[in-house]
Motif scaffolding. Structure first.
Motif, PDB file in Angstrom:
ATOM      1  N   LEU A   1       1.616   4.946 -14.462  1.00  0.00           N
ATOM      2  CA  LEU A   1       0.097   5.716 -14.018  1.00  0.00           C
ATOM      3  C   LEU A   1       0.280   7.001 -14.888  1.00  0.00           C
ATOM      4  CD1 LEU A   1      -0.349   5.611 -10.219  1.00  0.00           C
ATOM      5  CD2 LEU A   1      -1.712   4.639 -12.131  1.00  0.00           C
ATOM      6  N   ALA A   2      -0.856   7.537 -15.807  1.00  0.00           N
ATOM      7  CA  ALA A   2      -0.470   8.579 -16.709  1.00  0.00           C
ATOM      8  C   ALA A   2      -1.611   9.628 -16.229  1.00  0.00           C
ATOM      9  CB  ALA A   2      -0.344   8.084 -18.387  1.00  0.00           C
ATOM     10  N   GLY A   3      -2.150   9.591 -15.212  1.00  0.00           N
ATOM     11  CA  GLY A   3      -3.234  10.670 -15.352  1.00  0.00           C
ATOM     12  C   GLY A   3      -2.915  12.009 -15.227  1.00  0.00           C
ATOM     13  N   THR A   4      -1.837  12.316 -14.481  1.00  0.00           N
ATOM     14  CA  THR A   4      -1.530  13.989 -14.478  1.00  0.00           C
ATOM     15  C   THR A   4      -0.995  14.317 -16.071  1.00  0.00           C
ATOM     16  OG1 THR A   4      -0.637  13.878 -12.319  1.00  0.00           O
ATOM     17  CG2 THR A   4       0.084  15.671 -13.914  1.00  0.00           C
ATOM     18  N   THR A   5      -0.204  13.527 -16.718  1.00  0.00           N
ATOM     19  CA  THR A   5       0.242  13.777 -17.965  1.00  0.00           C
ATOM     20  C   THR A   5      -0.798  13.850 -18.926  1.00  0.00           C
ATOM     21  OG1 THR A   5       2.373  12.727 -17.802  1.00  0.00           O
ATOM     22  CG2 THR A   5       1.741  13.071 -19.935  1.00  0.00           C
ATOM     23  N   LEU A   6      -1.927  12.937 -18.961  1.00  0.00           N
ATOM     24  CA  LEU A   6      -3.108  12.948 -19.700  1.00  0.00           C
ATOM     25  C   LEU A   6      -3.840  14.261 -19.495  1.00  0.00           C
ATOM     26  CD1 LEU A   6      -4.897  11.390 -21.744  1.00  0.00           C
ATOM     27  CD2 LEU A   6      -6.180  10.447 -19.715  1.00  0.00           C
ATOM     28  N   ILE A   7      -4.138  14.508 -18.325  1.00  0.00           N
ATOM     29  CA  ILE A   7      -4.763  15.735 -18.216  1.00  0.00           C
ATOM     30  C   ILE A   7      -4.071  17.097 -18.587  1.00  0.00           C
ATOM     31  CG2 ILE A   7      -5.479  17.419 -16.283  1.00  0.00           C
ATOM     32  CD1 ILE A   7      -6.392  14.803 -14.637  1.00  0.00           C
ATOM     33  N   ARG A   8      -2.662  17.143 -18.415  1.00  0.00           N
ATOM     34  CA  ARG A   8      -2.045  18.103 -18.939  1.00  0.00           C
ATOM     35  C   ARG A   8      -1.941  18.339 -20.514  1.00  0.00           C
ATOM     36  NH1 ARG A   8       3.712  17.377 -15.525  1.00  0.00           N
ATOM     37  NH2 ARG A   8       2.767  18.002 -13.671  1.00  0.00           N
TER      38      ARG A   8
ATOM     39  N   LEU B   1       0.901  12.233  -9.521  1.00  0.00           N
ATOM     40  CA  LEU B   1       0.212  13.503  -9.041  1.00  0.00           C
ATOM     41  C   LEU B   1       0.739  14.838  -9.265  1.00  0.00           C
ATOM     42  CD1 LEU B   1      -3.080  14.024  -8.210  1.00  0.00           C
ATOM     43  CD2 LEU B   1      -2.200  14.232  -5.956  1.00  0.00           C
ATOM     44  N   LEU B   2       2.147  14.674  -8.581  1.00  0.00           N
ATOM     45  CA  LEU B   2       2.848  15.975  -8.680  1.00  0.00           C
ATOM     46  C   LEU B   2       3.617  16.430  -9.838  1.00  0.00           C
ATOM     47  CD1 LEU B   2       4.249  15.464  -4.952  1.00  0.00           C
ATOM     48  CD2 LEU B   2       2.692  17.220  -5.696  1.00  0.00           C
TER      49      LEU B   2
ATOM     50  N   MET C   1       0.692  -1.157   0.037  1.00  0.00           N
ATOM     51  CA  MET C   1       0.048   0.016  -0.011  1.00  0.00           C
ATOM     52  C   MET C   1       0.744   1.085   0.102  1.00  0.00           C
ATOM     53  SD  MET C   1      -3.152   1.034   2.543  1.00  0.00           S
ATOM     54  CE  MET C   1      -2.266   1.170   3.868  1.00  0.00           C
ATOM     55  N   ASN C   2       1.962   1.125   0.792  1.00  0.00           N
ATOM     56  CA  ASN C   2       2.913   2.406   0.818  1.00  0.00           C
ATOM     57  C   ASN C   2       3.389   2.687  -0.587  1.00  0.00           C
ATOM     58  OD1 ASN C   2       2.455   2.683   3.459  1.00  0.00           O
ATOM     59  ND2 ASN C   2       4.370   1.333   4.095  1.00  0.00           N
ATOM     60  N   SER C   3       3.761   1.652  -1.392  1.00  0.00           N
ATOM     61  CA  SER C   3       4.190   1.877  -2.774  1.00  0.00           C
ATOM     62  C   SER C   3       3.180   2.386  -3.641  1.00  0.00           C
ATOM     63  CB  SER C   3       4.775   0.578  -3.470  1.00  0.00           C
ATOM     64  OG  SER C   3       5.473  -0.191  -2.656  1.00  0.00           O
ATOM     65  N   LEU C   4       1.828   2.121  -3.405  1.00  0.00           N
ATOM     66  CA  LEU C   4       0.934   2.575  -4.232  1.00  0.00           C
ATOM     67  C   LEU C   4       0.800   4.318  -3.904  1.00  0.00           C
ATOM     68  CD1 LEU C   4      -1.269   2.868  -6.171  1.00  0.00           C
ATOM     69  CD2 LEU C   4      -2.915   1.985  -4.503  1.00  0.00           C
ATOM     70  N   ILE C   5       0.581   4.577  -2.695  1.00  0.00           N
ATOM     71  CA  ILE C   5       0.501   6.060  -2.166  1.00  0.00           C
ATOM     72  C   ILE C   5       1.754   6.810  -2.630  1.00  0.00           C
ATOM     73  CG2 ILE C   5       0.381   7.467  -0.240  1.00  0.00           C
ATOM     74  CD1 ILE C   5      -1.095   5.032   1.198  1.00  0.00           C
ATOM     75  N   ILE C   6       2.833   6.215  -2.476  1.00  0.00           N
ATOM     76  CA  ILE C   6       4.178   7.083  -3.117  1.00  0.00           C
ATOM     77  C   ILE C   6       4.072   7.307  -4.316  1.00  0.00           C
ATOM     78  CG2 ILE C   6       6.625   6.891  -3.220  1.00  0.00           C
ATOM     79  CD1 ILE C   6       6.739   5.354  -0.476  1.00  0.00           C
ATOM     80  N   GLY C   7       3.875   6.080  -5.452  1.00  0.00           N
ATOM     81  CA  GLY C   7       3.757   6.228  -6.564  1.00  0.00           C
ATOM     82  C   GLY C   7       2.672   7.109  -7.205  1.00  0.00           C
ATOM     83  N   TRP C   8       1.403   7.081  -6.606  1.00  0.00           N
ATOM     84  CA  TRP C   8       0.563   7.781  -7.003  1.00  0.00           C
ATOM     85  C   TRP C   8       0.504   9.338  -6.751  1.00  0.00           C
ATOM     86  CZ3 TRP C   8      -3.462  10.476  -3.993  1.00  0.00           C
ATOM     87  CH2 TRP C   8      -4.516  11.169  -4.775  1.00  0.00           C
ATOM     88  N   LEU C   9       1.285   9.695  -5.631  1.00  0.00           N
ATOM     89  CA  LEU C   9       1.501  10.808  -5.270  1.00  0.00           C
ATOM     90  C   LEU C   9       2.626  11.508  -6.319  1.00  0.00           C
ATOM     91  CD1 LEU C   9       1.633  10.899  -1.456  1.00  0.00           C
ATOM     92  CD2 LEU C   9      -0.209  11.893  -2.947  1.00  0.00           C
ATOM     93  N   LEU C  10       3.635  10.824  -6.713  1.00  0.00           N
ATOM     94  CA  LEU C  10       4.750  11.127  -7.495  1.00  0.00           C
ATOM     95  C   LEU C  10       4.023  11.583  -8.885  1.00  0.00           C
ATOM     96  CD1 LEU C  10       7.447   8.674  -7.032  1.00  0.00           C
ATOM     97  CD2 LEU C  10       7.467  11.043  -6.670  1.00  0.00           C
TER      98      LEU C  10
END
Length: 312
Positions: A96-103, A12-13, A1-10
């Motif tokens: 994960l590509a959420g932030t790049t897609l939105i940009r 996101l930022l 779970m820690n890996s997911l949170i860190i990876g997702w925040l990275l």
């Protein structure tokens, strides 16, 4: 779970920083080399199937081995950090590509505000179709269709496979998706060689695509029953058995029309329409679609974290 949170925040930022080497770029180079070497002569369908299955399997095994040999800890001040946790976090970040897609979608709409040519050039970065003849409305439509479809491909499906098969499964899914995006077309060049890549992608995305549509409707929170009926009626109106569902969800939320004929590599591919309201799309629609994407993404991350917490 820690890996997911860190990876997702990275993600996101930072999104996908241009200066950082990305595994998917490496995937693309290997696929392009294999396609150039194998997509000729007799037995193209078999050669394409062997290449696709081999690459997916190798990515899964290589990732598993990498995480296995990195299972050691080191002391940092009063904290003990597992290297495999950090490595997993970075691999999740890459998947994960959420932030790049939105940009990218924002950039399309901003470019279109400057000129149609700028909009066409910008949307060509995120769609596979030919863009030189697109109207302003078609540029906006293409961007929003891609936003919906790639919420699945770039966020929900990777997280689904992370929950099911761990980081190796997530990395293998990205190879599946990259294969489909490069050779999974029904054109003269790819219809035989890429058909297995397309079928594997269809299987890998069957559940995630429908889950993506559901999460989008939940993120919107309005007209759930009516919009759900719209999605299940219109989601099948697509050349892909999966992509139509996220697109139908966004079409329902925005009350607009997606789909129709597009050009790929100079060939016209006739796609059914999703929805009937062929209204003008605006920047307000773009902002609403992005908000829906983000909320759906957060819901999925929380669901996967909850699953990991229960299984610990």
């Amino acid at each position: 779970m820690n890996s997911l949170i860190i990876g997702w925040l990275l993600d996101l930022l930072f999104g996908d920083p241009a200066w950082l080497p990305h595994p998917v770029v490496g995937y693309g180079k290997v696929i392009a080399h294999g396609e150039h070497w194998l997509n000729r002569g007799m037995g193209r369908k078999v050669k394409g199937a062997v290449m696709s299955i081999l690459l997916i399997t190798l990515v899964y095994i290589a990732t598993w081995l990498l995480l296995y040999i990195s299972s050691f800890s080191f002391q940092f001040s009063v904290f003990t950090i597992e290297f495999s946790t950090l490595l997993s976090a970075f691999l999740i970040f890459f998947c994960l590509a959420g932030t790049t897609l939105i940009r990218e979608v924002k950039a399309v709409f901003l470019a279109l505000d400057s000129s149609l040519e700028e909009g066409r050039r910008q949307v060509a970065r995120i769609v596979g179709r030919d863009t030189l003849k697109l109207s302003a409305q078609e540029v906006r439509t293409a961007a929003l269709e891609t936003l919906a479809e790639n919420l699945n491909d770039g966020v929900i499906a990777p997280l689904f496979w992370l929950a099911l098969l761990g980081v190796p499964g997530m990395m293998a899914y990205k190879m599946v998706n990259t294969l489909d995006s490069m050779i999974g077309y029904k054109t003269v060049r790819y219809k035989d060689f890429g058909c297995w890549a397309a079928h594997i992608d269809d299987i890998a995305n069957y559940i995630p695509a429908r889950l993506t549509a559901l999460l989008m409707l939940l993120a919107n929170g309005k007209k759930l029953i009516a919009n759900n009926r719209f999605v299940w009626h219109n989601g099948r109106n697509h050349a892909s058995p999966n992509s139509g569902y996220p697109e139908a969800a966004l079409a329902a939320i925005l009350n607009c029309r997606f789909g129709g004929p597009h050009e790929y590599f100079g060939e016209v591919v006739d796609k059914p329409y999703i929805g009937t309201n062929d209204r003008l799309l605006t920047n307000t629609d773009m902002r609403k679609a992005i908000r829906i994407n983000r909320i759906a993404e957060v819901i999925m991350v929380l669901l996967v974290c909850l699953l990991f917490f229960i299984l610990e």
